[in-house]
Write an enzyme that holds these catalytic residues in place. Structure first.
Site, PDB file in Angstrom:
ATOM      1  CG  PHE A 239      12.399 -10.835  15.123  1.00 45.26           C
ATOM      2  CD1 PHE A 239      13.504 -11.667  15.000  1.00 45.26           C
ATOM      3  CD2 PHE A 239      12.160 -10.235  16.342  1.00 45.26           C
ATOM      4  CE1 PHE A 239      14.347 -11.897  16.071  1.00 45.26           C
ATOM      5  CE2 PHE A 239      12.999 -10.456  17.432  1.00 45.26           C
ATOM      6  CZ  PHE A 239      14.094 -11.287  17.287  1.00 45.26           C
ATOM      7  CB  ILE A 466      18.408  -6.390  13.116  1.00 44.75           C
ATOM      8  CG1 ILE A 466      18.507  -7.751  12.402  1.00 44.75           C
ATOM      9  CG2 ILE A 466      18.266  -5.307  12.059  1.00 44.75           C
ATOM     10  CD1 ILE A 466      17.206  -8.150  11.685  1.00 44.75           C
ATOM     11  CB  ALA A 510      24.942 -13.007   6.562  1.00 41.86           C
ATOM     12  NE  ARG A 610      33.626 -19.052   2.622  1.00 47.92           N
ATOM     13  CZ  ARG A 610      34.549 -19.933   2.204  1.00 47.92           C
ATOM     14  NH1 ARG A 610      35.198 -20.685   3.067  1.00 47.92           N
ATOM     15  NH2 ARG A 610      34.814 -20.068   0.930  1.00 47.92           N
ATOM     16  CD  GLN A 620      20.621 -14.192  13.460  1.00 48.44           C
ATOM     17  OE1 GLN A 620      19.825 -14.181  12.543  1.00 48.44           O
ATOM     18  NE2 GLN A 620      20.489 -13.414  14.506  1.00 48.44           N
ATOM     19  N   GLY A 684      22.470 -17.316   4.339  1.00 47.11           N
ATOM     20  CA  GLY A 684      21.982 -16.867   5.640  1.00 47.11           C
ATOM     21  C   GLY A 684      21.387 -18.012   6.437  1.00 47.11           C
ATOM     22  CD  GLU A 687      13.858 -14.561   6.953  1.00 43.01           C
ATOM     23  OE1 GLU A 687      13.530 -15.078   5.859  1.00 43.01           O
ATOM     24  OE2 GLU A 687      13.535 -13.405   7.281  1.00 43.01           O
TER      25      GLU A 687
END
Lengths: 727, 316
Positions: A239, A466, A510, A610, A620, A684, A687
């Site tokens: 994080f 992670i 990613a 995507r 996530q 991604g 977040e």
């Protein structure tokens, strides 16, 4: 591979593996307890000793003396590294206070010693025999007190004439918010095994950014980066708390040198909140003005945070320039100098606390206008041009779809526009909404792919996993590109001996690391073509076979072959604002007697291009929603301004949500593609998921109770006296 | 953790004698609190006497229609016991509100009574704490005190007894049974078991050195509706901001005790008598003389509101 223009149609548009929900390929290792996390790597070096780190008992000042003799004489003790005897280490670009600073103390629990012994218990027991005499200095620990004199962190962004537009507008709000210092509270504590072989240092550690770790470790110790190897294949949560080398690695390296043998160090949980980094508290003032029909004419977002040396604050305005339209703007970040422990990146640094303020301010504006908060946001959707940034456009933005689809799925039409109107038994029920915005950066990223003679493929890259699912999306990408089944790909991550990848941070991992693997696979296809005599770019790789014009091969016909590749991202991206978006919804029940808020359900509708693996992407987002709910309702590192430290520095005192707090969560991904990001057209989500849910919870509490609290976390003591009278 | 020696006692009297004969010896049962404190060297016993073989793990009916709970009955077993669930439901509810499933499996009835405070300054060995080190001062006074005590506290210590089970035992008028090193037994009413520590906050109960808890007895059931409300920032695995244990009879009379507010489960008999008059009257009387801090003064109105919710529930 240079990514110099928007992606055209490519193999991922017909993907059979990428984009499919795929269980983690590392899942069996994790559920069977055999994934090798740093502290458990008993096999990597013989004769490991245990180090125990001692933190400073004062926040600022210096060490007069340390009594070390008793510790040295204690059973099992091999070495003691102490601030009074060992030179301080250097700092790198990635840390603010030295991770071992000699006699000068920069913050509470800064490492001042490491005791090395044959067992962990012996090291800990000996460490407690050390007595340290300090000379304590006064420090600045109170953000509220320091904020008025804090300088600008960077030049304020001004556009139009905010003051004049705000004064002239018929509807306006002016609100001040506080967000709390927060701890990453990852499951796996920071941990490192360090071993020296002559000048060469190996660190088996838990770190999100392997190459940063390698380079900064060299800088900190004053050694050649080529002599540092970092291996971090499994990371039990980061994080942002493991973006950088921390005291576990530095003290393990110093201790291993002193002990003359490998040393393993983990930071004990009560040390982590004050020894390592945290998310900075913020004070935010937001003023928004609009016309009666809800068009924003002026917005000012001012943000104050504090840190050691007055650098690297929490930029809570990060989303404000791009989220809504509005011609007149003032956006400013101020940074105070505080002597608290080091503030630094935590999941969506800036945006996470920024949304807690901005998206509540929008709710307040909607109410002032008498307008539905979704309609207000839709009305202020910028056109394709980024406000105040001439020549810059949004790459692919579907925020309105997120909000509209979310409203329908969530049953938004059942929300009462009047606060405090719905009661079920002893509970007041409310719904809230917030928009979510998080930039979608990319970083250059490299990988190596090695084709084996049996047709298996090994991917090697220093990318980290992670807990996010990197292993799996990398395997999916390689299998797709090489036309082989997923089971024939094995993925090796986190070793600095492998090509340098983007690493895990800023939700760039990613999109970037899979593109790097794609680049390596394209090179491997060419290499196979060269070896077998066809054009690798024109051939079709599918089902373990290669079709090249009239020719047909099995992929193992190529024998053993290896190719490196790297994706790098061109200047053309600068013309675009590339970001991910979400509509966040929450329903809460507030106990009319006790004021306890319990979330009933949450929904996130995400627009992130995507989705490479919907299964792990969903995890996530769910995790991020929980973290945001924690920030809204309970998470706070409590500052004791007399001593200058975070008081509740363990997981009993620092409460994070448990399952019972959030019984139902749902995540929906819009089917979108963003060709500006990378060949994968993916962004991604790790977040994005923490940007907005907490504000939706806060807005739901208001909708339930009619009580607006602007000081996070929204614990019951802050509004108990405003709840309805009871008898 | 300091080195220590260890033995397993065979009888309660032997265990008591062993602890009393050695300086720095302590009993260990489930160890869910003691081991944590030993790792931080807040507790530094030189010798541990393990009491798990003493056979004190039964729950039995007593001759006067009550229940006797062995000292080593786990929290899980106690809360799940049929008679406890039917006749002493406040106890089941209080235990289920505490800790986690894993901890409740291991924690014992006696050990839970002796759970030490969760004051963060008590846990930070770099901070002064009169409870941890007599005479060193109290960092909590003037510090972060949101979780800490509002009544029954002193100028030396504002910590609370943190548990849930004992709050329910307090409304049930439980009696703590012990054996002393000389083999004598005694029965200590729960009201007298935890001390208001004044200027000796390191002494938390009336137990004498070496005195071993052998069980807890409950008087015969008192009927009524049983409630335990634990108010906290998260829904599970958190200590109470305020908890309320109440047994309310159909005529509106009853008993009430508060947790998370004092060095002991807080019950005032004059306040009990005011239950028919409503929560405000009860809490005003129960918290007469309270000395809250700016951080924790909310606990008093919170106690009132929580109790009001229970009274409303009892009436409905």
């Amino acid at each position: 591979m240079e990514f110099n223009a928007p992606a055209g149609r490519n193999l991922f548009d017909d993907a059979k593996i990428v984009g499919k929900s795929t269980p983690r390929i590392d899942g069996p290792l994790k559920v069977s307890g055999t994934a090798p996390y740093a502290y458990e790597r008993h096999d990597v070096a013989d004769n490991q000793a245990y180090g125990y780190v001692i933190g400073s008992a004062i926040a600022k000042g210096r060490i007069r003396s340390m009594s070390l003799d008793d510790a040295r004489r204690a059973p099992g003790v091999i070495a003691v590294v102490a601030a009074t005897e060992t030179d301080p280490v250097g700092t790198s670009d990635y840390n603010n206070a030295p991770l071992f600073g000699g006699r000068e103390i920069a913050h509470y629990h800064q490492a001042i010693a490491c005791v090395v012994a044959e067992t962990f218990e012996q090291a800990r027991s000996a460490a407690m025999l050390i007595r340290t005499d300090y000379e304590r200095d006064e420090g600045a620990f109170d953000l509220e007190a320091a904020a008025p004199d804090a300088p600008l962190a960077s030049k304020a962004h001004k556009q139009g004439d905010f003051d004049a537009a705000f004064d002239a507008a018929p509807v306006k709000i002016d609100s001040r918010f506080h967000t709390a210092d927060e701890s990453h509270a990852m499951m796996e504590p920071h941990a490192t095994i360090a071993a020296w072989d002559g000048p060469k240092l190996t660190l088996w550690t838990s770190n999100q950014m392997v190459n940063w770790a390698k380079e900064s470790m060299a800088e900190i110790l004053g050694i050649d980066a080529e002599n540092v190897r970092v291996d971090s294949p499994y990371v039990g949560g980061g994080f942002g708390g493991k973006l950088f080398i921390r005291a576990d690695a530095v003290m393990a390296a110093l201790a291993a040198r002193a002990a003359g043998r490998p040393v393993k160090v983990t930071l004990q949980r009560p040390l982590i909140p004050n020894n390592t980094t945290h998310r900075h508290a913020t004070i935010q003032r937001i003023r928004i003005a609009a016309s009666h029909d809800g068009h924003i004419s002026a917005v000012a977002h001012e943000n104050w945070s504090g840190n050691l040396n007055g650098t690297d604050g929490e930029n809570a305005t990060a989303q404000t320039p791009s989220l809504y339209a509005g011609p007149n703007r003032l956006i400013a970040n101020y940074i105070a100098t505080l002597d608290l422990p080091e503030g630094n990146a935590m999941r969506a640094p800036g945006e996470a606390p920024g949304h807690l303020a901005l998206e509540v301010a929008m709710d307040e504006l909607a109410e002032a206008l008498g307008m539905d908060p979704i309609e207000l946001r839709v009305r202020n959707e910028p056109d394709s041009a980024v406000p105040g940034r001439p020549g810059r456009t949004f790459s692919d933005r579907n925020l309105v779809r997120c909000l509209r689809e979310g409203a329908e799925r969530f049953g938004w039409d059942k929300r009462s526009a009047t606060p405090g109107a719905i009661r079920e038994g002893r509970y007041l029920i409310g719904m809230g909404v917030a928009a979510g915005y998080r930039g979608a950066p990319t970083m250059k990223s490299a990988a190596r792919v090695r084709l084996q003679s049996d047709g298996r493929l090994i991917v090697e890259t220093d990318m980290t996993d992670i807990g996010t699912g990197s292993y799996t999306i990398i395997a999916q990408t390689a299998a797709e590109t090489m036309g082989i089944p997923l089971e024939r790909v094995s993925v090796e991550l986190g070793d600095s001996l492998y090509p340098v990848a983007a690493g895990s941070g800023g939700q760039w991992g990613a999109a970037s690391s899979t593109a790097g693997v794609y680049a390596a696979c394209v090179n491997l296809r060419r290499a196979i073509g060269e070896k077998l005599g066809f054009d690798g770019d024109a051939a079709t790789f599918e089902g373990g076979r290669i079709e090249a014009g009239e020719q047909s091969f099995a992929i193992c016909d190529a024998g053993e072959l290896s190719a490196d590749g790297e994706i790098s991202f061109g200047e053309f991206k600068k013309e675009y604002n590339v970001a991910s978006y979400a509509g966040h919804f929450a329903e809460v029940a507030v106990d009319i007697y006790t004021g306890e808020t319990r979330i009933r359900r949450m929904l996130a509708v995400c627009d992130a291009g995507r989705i490479l693996n919907p299964l792990s992407a969903r995890s996530q987002v769910i995790g991020a929603m929980v973290m945001s709910a924690g920030a809204a309702l309970m998470e706070e590192l409590a500052v004791d301004p007399r001593f200058g430290f975070f008081v509740n520095h363990d997981l009993a005192g620092y409460e994070v949500p448990v399952h019972a707090d959030i019984p139902h969560q749902e995540v929906i991904f819009l089917e979108t593609l963003d060709p500006i990001v990378s060949p994968m057209k993916a962004k991604g989500v790790g977040e994005l998921g923490i940007c907005g849910p907490g504000a939706a919870v806060a807005n739901a509490i208001y909708n339930a109770t009619g009580i607006r609290v602007r000081e996070y976390p929204l614990t019951l003591d802050k509004y108990l006296d405003r709840l309805p009278e009871i008898d | 953790m300091r080195s220590f020696t260890y033995e397993r006692a065979r009888t309660p009297a032997e265990a008591a004698a062993s602890v009393s004969s050695r300086q720095g010896a302590k009993f260990i049962a489930g160890g869910t609190n003691l081991l944590d404190l030993m790792k931080l060297e807040i507790e530094t016993p030189t010798h541990l006497v393990d009491v798990q073989d003493l056979g004190l793990d039964q729950i039995e009916q007593t001759e006067d229609g009550g229940l006797r709970i062995g000292a080593l009955v786990s929290n899980t077993a106690l809360s799940a016991h049929d008679t406890v669930r039917s006749d002493y439901a406040v106890l089941t509810r209080a235990i289920a509100a505490g800790a986690s499933g894993q901890l409740r499996n291991k924690a014992t009835t006696a050990g839970n009574l002796l759970q030490r405070t969760r004051c963060p300054y008590f846990y930070d060995t770099d901070m002064p704490c009169n409870k941890r080190k007599a005479g060193s001062g109290c960092a909590a006074i003037g510090g972060f005190s949101r979780q800490l005590g509002v009544i029954g506290i002193s100028d030396a210590c504002i910590a609370t007894y943190p548990g849930d089970m004992a709050v329910a035992l307090r409304v049930l008028d439980a009696v703590v049974e012990t054996v002393r090193p000389d083999g004598e037994t005694r029965a200590i009413p729960i009201a007298d078991f935890h001390r208001l520590w004044g200027d000796t906050p390191h002494i938390e109960t009336v137990l004498e050195p070496g005195e071993l808890i052998t069980g807890v007895s409950l008087p015969k059931p008192i009927g009524g509706q049983h409630f335990y409300q634990k108010v906290r920032d998260r829904r599970s695995y958190a200590f109470a901001l305020v908890s309320v244990a109440a047994v309310i009879q159909s005529d509106g009379s009853g008993r009430v005790a508060f947790g998370g507010v004092a060095p002991k489960p807080w019950r005032v008999s004059e306040a009990d008598a005011l239950l028919p008059n409503g929560a405000k009257a009860v809490v005003e009387r129960a918290f007469q003389g309270a000395k809250p801090t700016e951080d924790n003064k909310f606990k008093i109105p919170l106690a009132e509101r929580a109790l009001a919710g229970l009274i409303a529930q009892a009436r409905s």
